[in-house]
Design a protein around this motif. Structure first.
Motif, PDB file in Angstrom:
ATOM      1  N   VAL A  11      35.521 -29.967 -21.300  1.00 45.19           N
ATOM      2  CA  VAL A  11      34.614 -30.626 -22.241  1.00 45.19           C
ATOM      3  C   VAL A  11      34.179 -31.958 -21.644  1.00 45.19           C
ATOM      4  O   VAL A  11      34.997 -32.859 -21.434  1.00 45.19           O
ATOM      5  CB  VAL A  11      35.293 -30.839 -23.612  1.00 45.19           C
ATOM      6  CG1 VAL A  11      34.350 -31.545 -24.578  1.00 45.19           C
ATOM      7  CG2 VAL A  11      35.741 -29.497 -24.192  1.00 45.19           C
ATOM      8  N   TYR A  18      28.242 -30.316 -27.690  1.00 40.35           N
ATOM      9  CA  TYR A  18      29.079 -29.252 -28.229  1.00 40.35           C
ATOM     10  C   TYR A  18      29.103 -29.377 -29.754  1.00 40.35           C
ATOM     11  O   TYR A  18      30.068 -29.904 -30.324  1.00 40.35           O
ATOM     12  CB  TYR A  18      30.502 -29.357 -27.699  1.00 40.35           C
ATOM     13  CG  TYR A  18      30.633 -29.531 -26.197  1.00 40.35           C
ATOM     14  CD1 TYR A  18      30.918 -28.449 -25.370  1.00 40.35           C
ATOM     15  CD2 TYR A  18      30.501 -30.790 -25.602  1.00 40.35           C
ATOM     16  CE1 TYR A  18      31.063 -28.608 -24.000  1.00 40.35           C
ATOM     17  CE2 TYR A  18      30.636 -30.957 -24.239  1.00 40.35           C
ATOM     18  CZ  TYR A  18      30.921 -29.865 -23.437  1.00 40.35           C
ATOM     19  OH  TYR A  18      31.062 -30.025 -22.078  1.00 40.35           O
ATOM     20  N   VAL A  53      31.576 -23.004 -22.953  1.00 39.33           N
ATOM     21  CA  VAL A  53      32.155 -23.710 -24.102  1.00 39.33           C
ATOM     22  C   VAL A  53      31.159 -23.817 -25.258  1.00 39.33           C
ATOM     23  O   VAL A  53      31.236 -24.736 -26.069  1.00 39.33           O
ATOM     24  CB  VAL A  53      32.680 -25.099 -23.671  1.00 39.33           C
ATOM     25  CG1 VAL A  53      33.658 -25.663 -24.710  1.00 39.33           C
ATOM     26  CG2 VAL A  53      33.407 -25.021 -22.335  1.00 39.33           C
TER      27      VAL A  53
END
Length: 278
Positions: A11, A18, A53
């Protein structure tokens, strides 16, 4: 024992967006490769495969290009894709041309079940076989029949079911999951990933809480269709990376060295083609 982590998420909020992380405060922060590797190396992990992700649409390809060039210990990447789109063929060509891309994934566990059931979705997904790319199948336990139907319509595509099919370990909903997983395993083009399932148990989980789920998964798929993954950093919600590795080793106590090698590295090398160019 060489370990390949087939389910690493990184991340980098300074680079990518995100949106889903706003609903998971414990994970809504940076998780960089150095952060991961400090723990992974101590746990005996030799290499990792990065899994997309679920970044915002405009960041998807940029995320893949970034992680595949980040560190040589990242052995490859599973990129985000959109098989439901009419222009998927062009997207596939772009992704397949990125060095280090080993497979594709479209998040299905937060999508309507109908998304993967259209003729276009299967038609497009069938295209990836010519590129020798895998498809990570990320569905909830209740969606296992939906995932099975998709895999059955794409017999030449190698599917890898994430997280043992996301069982409800905390709710002890074993029987339905066990039957659906067994039916999934009947398809020869599906393998399974034993990855971070402690996240689906209660916070004070024990080894015996996880044992029947792991043993059933291996019994269904056999030793040649199982791979190991951490699901870092999701696994940190009620464990940590080192504990999940130790837990897996304990669950495998009594199995042969050859069987453990298959789970921890050899199957990953074969299914994801990790020795082909990285």
């Amino acid at each position: 024992m060489r370990i390949i982590d087939t389910h690493l998420h990184l991340v980098y909020p300074d680079r990518f967006a995100y949106p889903w992380l706003t609903d998971v405060p414990a994970l809504n922060r940076p998780f960089s490769f150095p952060d991961y590797w400090e723990q992974a190396e101590k746990a005996g992990i030799a290499a990792a495969l990065h899994i997309e992700v679920d970044v915002v649409e405009e960041d998807r390809e940029a995320e893949t290009r970034f992680v595949t060039g980040l560190d040589p210990r990242i052995a490859g990447a599973v990129a985000s894709c959109r098989p439901e789109n009419a222009d998927f063929a062009a997207e596939l060509e772009r992704l397949a041309a990125i060095p280090g891309v080993k497979g594709l994934r479209r998040i299905l566990h937060t999508s309507p079940d109908e998304l993967s059931q259209t003729p276009l979705f299967a038609e497009n997904l069938n295209r990836i076989a010519a590129h020798e790319l895998t498809f990570d199948l990320c569905v909830l336990a209740r969606q296992l029949p939906v995932g099975r139907d998709l895999a059955a319509r794409c017999p030449d595509v190698q599917f890898i079911l994430d997280h043992c099919g996301v069982p409800d370990i905390e709710g002890d909903d074993f029987d339905t999951w066990a039957d659906d997983l067994r039916h999934m395993s009947e398809l020869p083009n599906v393998a399974v990933k034993i990855s971070g399932i402690s996240a689906y148990a209660r916070p004070d989980w024990s080894l015996d809480d996880l044992r029947p789920w792991v043993e059933h998964t291996i019994a269904c798929f056999g030793w040649d269709r199982v791979v190991w993954g951490s699901d870092y950093p999701v696994c940190t919600l009620n464990a940590d990376l080192g504990l999940w590795v130790e837990t897996t080793r304990a669950l495998l106590a009594g199995t042969s060295g050859a069987e453990q090698e298959q789970l921890f590295s050899r199957n990953a090398e074969r299914l994801y083609r990790l020795r082909a160019d990285r």
